[in-house]
Design a protein around this motif. Structure first.
Motif, PDB file in Angstrom:
ATOM      1  N   THR A 468       4.049   7.691   1.285  1.00  0.00           N
ATOM      2  CA  THR A 468       3.314   8.162   1.873  1.00  0.00           C
ATOM      3  C   THR A 468       1.444   8.242   1.167  1.00  0.00           C
ATOM      4  N   TRP A 470      -1.086   6.279   1.342  1.00  0.00           N
ATOM      5  CA  TRP A 470      -2.371   4.810   2.214  1.00  0.00           C
ATOM      6  C   TRP A 470      -2.280   3.434   1.473  1.00  0.00           C
ATOM      7  N   HIS A 471      -2.749   4.199   0.073  1.00  0.00           N
ATOM      8  CA  HIS A 471      -3.253   3.156  -1.361  1.00  0.00           C
ATOM      9  C   HIS A 471      -1.564   2.114  -0.810  1.00  0.00           C
ATOM     10  N   ILE A 473       0.744   1.614   0.745  1.00  0.00           N
ATOM     11  CA  ILE A 473       1.207   1.302   2.584  1.00  0.00           C
ATOM     12  C   ILE A 473       0.205   0.313   2.281  1.00  0.00           C
ATOM     13  N   LEU A 474      -1.184   0.600   2.266  1.00  0.00           N
ATOM     14  CA  LEU A 474      -1.737  -1.296   2.685  1.00  0.00           C
ATOM     15  C   LEU A 474      -1.102  -1.630   1.462  1.00  0.00           C
ATOM     16  N   ASN A 475      -0.709  -1.447   0.415  1.00  0.00           N
ATOM     17  CA  ASN A 475      -0.623  -3.286  -0.451  1.00  0.00           C
ATOM     18  C   ASN A 475       0.573  -3.636  -0.451  1.00  0.00           C
ATOM     19  N   ASN A 476       1.619  -2.759   0.153  1.00  0.00           N
ATOM     20  CA  ASN A 476       2.609  -3.055   0.721  1.00  0.00           C
ATOM     21  C   ASN A 476       2.803  -4.036   2.282  1.00  0.00           C
TER      22      ASN A 476
ATOM     23  N   TYR B 129       3.998 -12.474   4.822  1.00  0.00           N
ATOM     24  CA  TYR B 129       5.641 -12.023   3.911  1.00  0.00           C
ATOM     25  C   TYR B 129       6.184 -13.486   4.231  1.00  0.00           C
ATOM     26  N   ASN B 181      -3.961   8.361   5.919  1.00  0.00           N
ATOM     27  CA  ASN B 181      -3.075   8.327   5.788  1.00  0.00           C
ATOM     28  C   ASN B 181      -2.814   8.418   7.719  1.00  0.00           C
ATOM     29  N   VAL B 184      -3.936   4.906   9.008  1.00  0.00           N
ATOM     30  CA  VAL B 184      -2.400   3.737   8.103  1.00  0.00           C
ATOM     31  C   VAL B 184      -0.705   4.367   9.020  1.00  0.00           C
TER      32      VAL B 184
END
Lengths: 482, 351
Positions: A468, A470-471, A473-476, B129, B181, B184
């Motif tokens: 949850t 956001w950093h 999530i962006l990295n992933n 990916y 949040n 994203v």
């Protein structure tokens, strides 16, 4: 001679063919028109995708639903075919014109029957060299089905106009009369088309049904089932608003992640929910019957019907969306006596009353104005008299009511459910494992939690931890090289 | 979007407002009447802001708000906020924050931009990916093609790094983890499917419509940032999104009206081969939309008529009827009456 297994490995990630697939492909490569009845999850898309990939020919697919077409386009793209397009009524004029002008760039063309017979579309399609003409969900051709679409009946003539290309008709369920009807209406005489009919029976799906006293009891039962059953599930509804309400109720009362899904949602919402379900981010989808037609999720463990399905054929199709991975799965039909009136109401709504019919026969200009009159228009245009039309709709209504009665009989049966279900498809249950068959052979309702522990829990489901932050999530989302 | 939330946000505790007109303003149904009410209610800068959304039925929504004691109604679907309604409006406004970015949504098709951006982000995420087996979104034939073209043209430009840095910087600049949040979760990509507005609403306690409005605001902000960046590889994603402020035909009429020839309405009707009433409608549209100084009101309203109208003006905000005015000034035409109202409103706004 083509080595089909080699081609399968070359063009897909599948290790081997599912039952019936190879036979259908061999027929097609021998130039034989084919009617394929393969169960849900039997890999119908692969048939024409592989045929196109091997022959490099153009494939024209007639498909009944916009949402299904969109799913199928996505699925073909997923499987690696990029030159795919769908011509649908949801497109605006500019879009459609651009696609039609560039049609020769596409190898796989999806189109609805209504679009295909449209005079502004057909000439463009007819200019293309069609290597394979595919009729998906071919049971829509039969006049007595709830999905009956009059333009399906014109497909026989369309095929002729296209120069009789090699034709593949596909459906998941078709009784013998339905199969004969499909072939006849497509203009094939006996022996002119091969039939590949795979058993409808799905041994890995346990069948059960429960009669509840009223809606409250049904809701309580559903809540209890959803709380305790393991794995992904689909719950089917015949109304969008009920799907939403029950999804909200289950979210509130259970620990499961439940979302509603229906045709009234916009594309992005639909996409998101489908993806979440595919990725196991949500456990349960409360859906109307459109859900899942084009989705290939292997590990759905149970399908619950909160409302009655249209008929036995639809029921078999819908429960077929669980257990595609061949692991033990569960089908439950929940019923309370008022449900039949809801279904009767739906039948009443879809079949025009004599008064309306009479008015439209007297004012045929009105037939153009409403798409709901399409079926009536079809009979009017084909020269059926008012009396004949009344009789046809009367028959259709009786037929639909008989189908409803058959489903209710299935619920109340005191015998083996599988046997009853398969009778509709002229199939006989052979050496069925009575331990894992239906709630006639075992006391499922007394021990359904044990059933869950024994059969459903064992099937591993990978639950991903959702981030949850956001950093994170962006990295992933974007894998960076350094 | 929930029309009830929008009615609360656009409602007023002192003035009865027309529910139908407010909905029409938000979805941008361009009639002089709707534009006028947009001006009257100070909503003109949001004209058409929600044109991509379906908003639901106004009668049913107002009925529900009445039952919830949030509004009281007058005949003809006019509504006014109750103290409870005003409190709720305040709460919603606080969670929405400033609405300046929403005016960008009026000038540019931000929803279309967001769809393009979300799709592009999905493509780049999977590309990073090296995954070519995924379900792509479909955002319409032309935009699907546009994304394809954009990807082919730009894929050598280290796009995963670009997207990552762009979003990292953009979201940091918001100074709000909540907003970052929410943003994203609008994306999807490799093993990530984002969330719907309802899911975010459940997690954050926000109203789902506020979540959707936040998305609009955030994408408008991102759009403006990219718009000003001449070097962004996302240039193609920003193309063809402009929305004209005035309809093309009204603009033509207005151009003739303010041209050096100073054509009067009758002459314009003759030159353009359109009806005089249409010309008058176009001029009203221009009077509403153009800043006050740029519309020559004096050419259409004489000083004496203005004085007479001012003397007879109703004190009730917004609901002065033409029939009442005409009873006092028999030669008055509806066009003049409406034009005067527009002028007075603009003088009041002191723009």
């Amino acid at each position: 001679m083509i080595d089909l297994n080699k081609e399968l490995h070359k063009h897909s990630a599948f290790k081997s063919f599912r039952p019936g697939q190879e036979e259908v492909l061999l027929n097609l490569f021998a130039g034989q028109n084919t009617l394929a009845v393969l169960p849900t999850g039997g890999g119908k898309t692969l048939l024409y995708q592989l045929y196109g990939a091997i022959t490099h020919q153009r494939v024209l697919i007639v498909s009944p639903l916009i949402s299904l077409m969109q799913d199928q386009v996505g699925r073909l793209q997923y499987l690696g075919s990029k030159r795919v397009v769908a011509i649908t009524s949801a497109m605006d004029f500019k879009e459609r014109t651009a696609i039609l002008r560039n049609l020769s760039h596409y190898q796989y063309i999806y189109v609805s029957p209504e679009m295909l017979v449209n005079q502004s579309v057909f000439p463009f399609v007819a200019q293309q060299n069609i290597g394979l003409f595919v009729i998906d969900e071919a049971h829509c051709i039969t006049e007595w089905g709830p999905d009956f679409r009059p333009d399906y009946l014109r497909l026989g003539a369309v095929r002729k106009q296209l120069g009789n290309p090699l034709t593949l008709m596909m459906t998941a369920t078709a009784t013998q009369p339905t199969r004969t009807d499909i072939l006849q209406r497509m203009g094939f005489s006996v022996g002119e088309a091969r039939q590949v009919v795979m058993p409808t029976n799905r041994r890995n799906i346990f069948l059960s049904a429960k009669v509840c006293a009223n809606q409250k009891e049904k809701n309580d039962q559903l809540e209890s089932l959803v709380s305790h059953l393991d794995g992904s599930g689909i719950i089917y509804f015949s109304s969008k608003s009920q799907a939403e309400q029950i999804a909200a109720m289950l979210t509130q009362k259970t620990h499961k992640r439940v979302m509603a899904y229906h045709g009234g949602m916009d594309n992005q919402q639909r996409f998101r929910i489908q993806q979440q379900f595919m990725n196991d981010d949500i456990d349960i989808v409360c859906a109307t019957s459109a859900f899942g037609m084009g989705i290939d999720k292997e590990n759905v463990r149970f399908v619950i019907h909160y409302h009655l399905p249209n008929n036995i054929q639809s029921y078999v199709q819908e429960i077929g969306r669980c257990g595609r991975d061949q692991q033990p799965s569960l089908a439950i039909l929940l019923y309370e006596p008022n449900d039949q009136y809801l279904q009767l109401g739906l039948i009443e709504n879809t079949i025009p009353e004599e008064q309306l019919l009479s008015y439209l026969y007297q004012h045929p200009n009105e037939l153009e104005k409403n798409d709901a009159f399409r079926v009536i228009k079809y009979y009017y245009d084909t020269g059926k008299s008012f009396e004949e039309a009344v009789s046809i709709f009367d028959q259709a209504k009786k037929h639909r009511i008989q189908e409803l009665e058959a489903i209710i009989a299935y619920i109340y049966t005191t015998g083996c459910r599988r046997k009853l279900l398969l009778q509709h498809f002229d199939e006989v249950v052979n050496n069925e494992n009575s331990e894992f068959c239906c709630d006639f052979h075992s006391d499922f309702w007394g021990h359904w939690r044990e059933f869950n522990d024994h059969y459903l829990k064992g099937v591993k489901q990978v639950k991903r931890q959702r981030s949850t932050d956001w950093h994170q999530i962006l990295n992933n989302l974007f894998l960076l090289k350094n | 979007m929930k029309l009830s939330t929008l009615y609360l946000l656009c409602g007023d505790p002192d003035q009865f407002r027309r529910a139908k007109a407010i909905k029409n303003v938000l979805i941008g149904r361009r009639t002089v009447s709707n534009l006028y009410w947009g001006l009257e209610y100070d909503l003109l800068s949001y004209f058409g802001v929600l044109r991509n959304f379906s908003l639901g039925d106004e009668q049913a929504t107002i009925d529900a708000l009445v039952r919830a004691k949030m509004v009281i109604v007058d005949e003809g679907l006019l509504y006014k906020l109750t103290p409870e309604g005003q409190d709720k409006k305040q709460e919603l406004s606080n969670s929405l924050g400033a609405t300046k970015e929403l005016t960008t949504v009026v000038k540019y098709d931000i929803v279309r931009f967001s769809r393009r951006f979300i799709f592009a982000a999905q493509v780049i995420s999977e590309y990073s990916y090296a995954n070519s087996q995924y379900y792509p979104q479909t955002i319409g034939f032309f935009d699907d093609q546009l994304i394809k073209r954009w990807f082919i043209q730009n894929k050598e430009r280290q796009l995963p790094q670009y997207f990552h840095d762009l979003l990292e910087n953009f979201l940091t600049s918001l100074n709000s983890d909540l907003l970052a949040n929410i943003f994203v979760q609008s994306l999807s990509g490799h093993k990530f499917s984002g969330e719907t507005e309802e899911q975010i609403a459940t997690e954050t306690g926000l109203d789902p419509t506020i979540v959707q409005l936040q998305w609009l605001k955030l994408y408008a902000k991102l759009f403006l940032q990219l718009h000003d960046d001449r070097l962004t590889p996302l240039k193609l994603l920003l193309s063809d999104l402009e929305r004209p402020v005035m309809s093309k035909s009204a603009q033509q009429t207005f151009d003739l009206f303010i041209s050096q020839n100073k054509f009067n309405p009758a002459k314009i009707a003759q030159v353009r081969g359109i009806k005089l009433t249409t010309v008058l409608e176009h001029l009203l549209e221009a009077a509403i939309i153009q800043p006050r100084g740029q519309f020559p009101f004096d050419r259409l309203l004489t000083s004496s008529l203005k004085t007479k109208l001012r003397d007879n003006q109703s004190k009730v905000d917004g609901e002065w009827q033409f029939q009442d005015a005409k009873a006092h000034i028999p030669e008055l035409q509806f066009f003049q009456f409406r034009l005067f109202q527009i002028l007075e409103r603009k003088l009041g706004q002191n723009d």
